[in-house]
Design a protein around this motif. Sequence first.
Motif, PDB file in Angstrom:
ATOM      1  N   VAL A   1      13.104   0.635   6.750  1.00 25.32           N
ATOM      2  CA  VAL A   1      12.411   0.598   5.458  1.00 25.32           C
ATOM      3  C   VAL A   1      11.802   1.970   5.214  1.00 25.32           C
ATOM      4  O   VAL A   1      11.119   2.511   6.088  1.00 25.32           O
ATOM      5  N   HIS A   2      12.069   2.552   4.049  1.00 27.05           N
ATOM      6  CA  HIS A   2      11.375   3.791   3.722  1.00 27.05           C
ATOM      7  C   HIS A   2      11.068   3.823   2.231  1.00 27.05           C
ATOM      8  O   HIS A   2      11.689   3.126   1.434  1.00 27.05           O
ATOM      9  N   ASN A   3      10.068   4.617   1.874  1.00 27.06           N
ATOM     10  CA  ASN A   3       9.589   4.653   0.490  1.00 27.06           C
ATOM     11  C   ASN A   3      10.092   5.877  -0.254  1.00 27.06           C
ATOM     12  O   ASN A   3      10.456   6.891   0.345  1.00 27.06           O
ATOM     13  N   HIS A   4      10.109   5.758  -1.584  1.00 28.59           N
ATOM     14  CA  HIS A   4      10.374   6.881  -2.475  1.00 28.59           C
ATOM     15  C   HIS A   4       9.115   7.116  -3.298  1.00 28.59           C
ATOM     16  O   HIS A   4       8.841   6.353  -4.230  1.00 28.59           O
TER      17      HIS A   4
ATOM     18  N   GLY B   1       8.930   6.870  -7.164  1.00 27.97           N
ATOM     19  CA  GLY B   1       8.951   5.600  -7.884  1.00 27.97           C
ATOM     20  C   GLY B   1      10.345   5.086  -8.150  1.00 27.97           C
ATOM     21  O   GLY B   1      10.529   3.918  -8.505  1.00 27.97           O
ATOM     22  N   ASN B   2      11.355   5.920  -7.962  1.00 27.50           N
ATOM     23  CA  ASN B   2      12.747   5.534  -8.203  1.00 27.50           C
ATOM     24  C   ASN B   2      13.335   4.872  -6.945  1.00 27.50           C
ATOM     25  O   ASN B   2      13.416   5.512  -5.899  1.00 27.50           O
ATOM     26  N   PRO B   3      13.772   3.607  -7.045  1.00 28.39           N
ATOM     27  CA  PRO B   3      14.266   2.912  -5.855  1.00 28.39           C
ATOM     28  C   PRO B   3      15.744   3.150  -5.535  1.00 28.39           C
ATOM     29  O   PRO B   3      16.271   2.570  -4.585  1.00 28.39           O
ATOM     30  N   GLU B   4      16.411   4.009  -6.299  1.00 29.82           N
ATOM     31  CA  GLU B   4      17.841   4.223  -6.043  1.00 29.82           C
ATOM     32  C   GLU B   4      18.047   5.052  -4.778  1.00 29.82           C
ATOM     33  O   GLU B   4      17.480   6.135  -4.633  1.00 29.82           O
TER      34      GLU B   4
ATOM     35  N   SER C   1       0.829  -1.207   0.000  1.00 32.85           N
ATOM     36  CA  SER C   1       0.000   0.000   0.000  1.00 32.85           C
ATOM     37  C   SER C   1       0.867   1.262   0.000  1.00 32.85           C
ATOM     38  O   SER C   1       0.579   2.222  -0.724  1.00 32.85           O
ATOM     39  N   LEU C   2       1.921   1.262   0.788  1.00 29.16           N
ATOM     40  CA  LEU C   2       2.831   2.414   0.845  1.00 29.16           C
ATOM     41  C   LEU C   2       3.520   2.615  -0.498  1.00 29.16           C
ATOM     42  O   LEU C   2       3.668   3.747  -0.967  1.00 29.16           O
ATOM     43  N   ILE C   3       3.923   1.523  -1.126  1.00 27.27           N
ATOM     44  CA  ILE C   3       4.595   1.601  -2.425  1.00 27.27           C
ATOM     45  C   ILE C   3       3.671   2.187  -3.489  1.00 27.27           C
ATOM     46  O   ILE C   3       4.070   3.043  -4.282  1.00 27.27           O
TER      47      ILE C   3
END
Length: 209
Positions: free
Chosen positions: A152-155, A158-161, A95-97
């Motif tokens: 764990v944290h989100n971007h 959309g870029n996972p770098e 959901s966070l993603i």
Amino acid sequence: MNKQTMEECHMKTLRKKRNTKSPTGRSRRSVLQELTAIRSELADISEALRRRPSCSSQHLSRYLSESEAARYQLGSTRFRNSSDTIRFCKEHFQSLIERGLQEEMHVLTFNVGNRVIRSHQVTVGLLNSTQVHAREIFRPAILDAAASIMLVHNHPSGNPEPSSEDIKVSEQIEAAGKLIGIKVLDHIVVARDGCTSINDYRDNRTLIG
């Protein structure tokens, strides 16, 4: 060189040592101040836990909401490598993603068997090394009596770098973890285009997941 001059030189050397910076760019005095604050807070937490009524697992719902109690079932998940980590994060933070509009920092706590105890949200908003403090990160770990943690944290982009700031945060939390005896297993960036282990990224400069 007379005795007074030698004493002055000795005092100058001590002052330089006190202000020596750590690999993360923070002075030893700054690290010690942070550690003192953490120890003080841990003492408060320990006292609160001592006074809290004890409860057995079968009566957990008396003290936790249904959703909170369900989180304790995470203990069946055991991580052996970064692939296990990525797989878990994609599912648990789906959901966070998909819908996260702001950066959020979450902490996964682990027992000595490397199984997940709980997942905790600790910050919301733009994450950087001045906003993410060790006391917020390690508070849930102490409450869960965890042997280790994972960040764990989100971007939302959309870029996972991982950014340079993400890596700096990891290094600071790892350093604090060593001081208080709680290992930081990894730091995972989750995003729509994939998930990345910062440990693997630092070693290989490659994105995974």
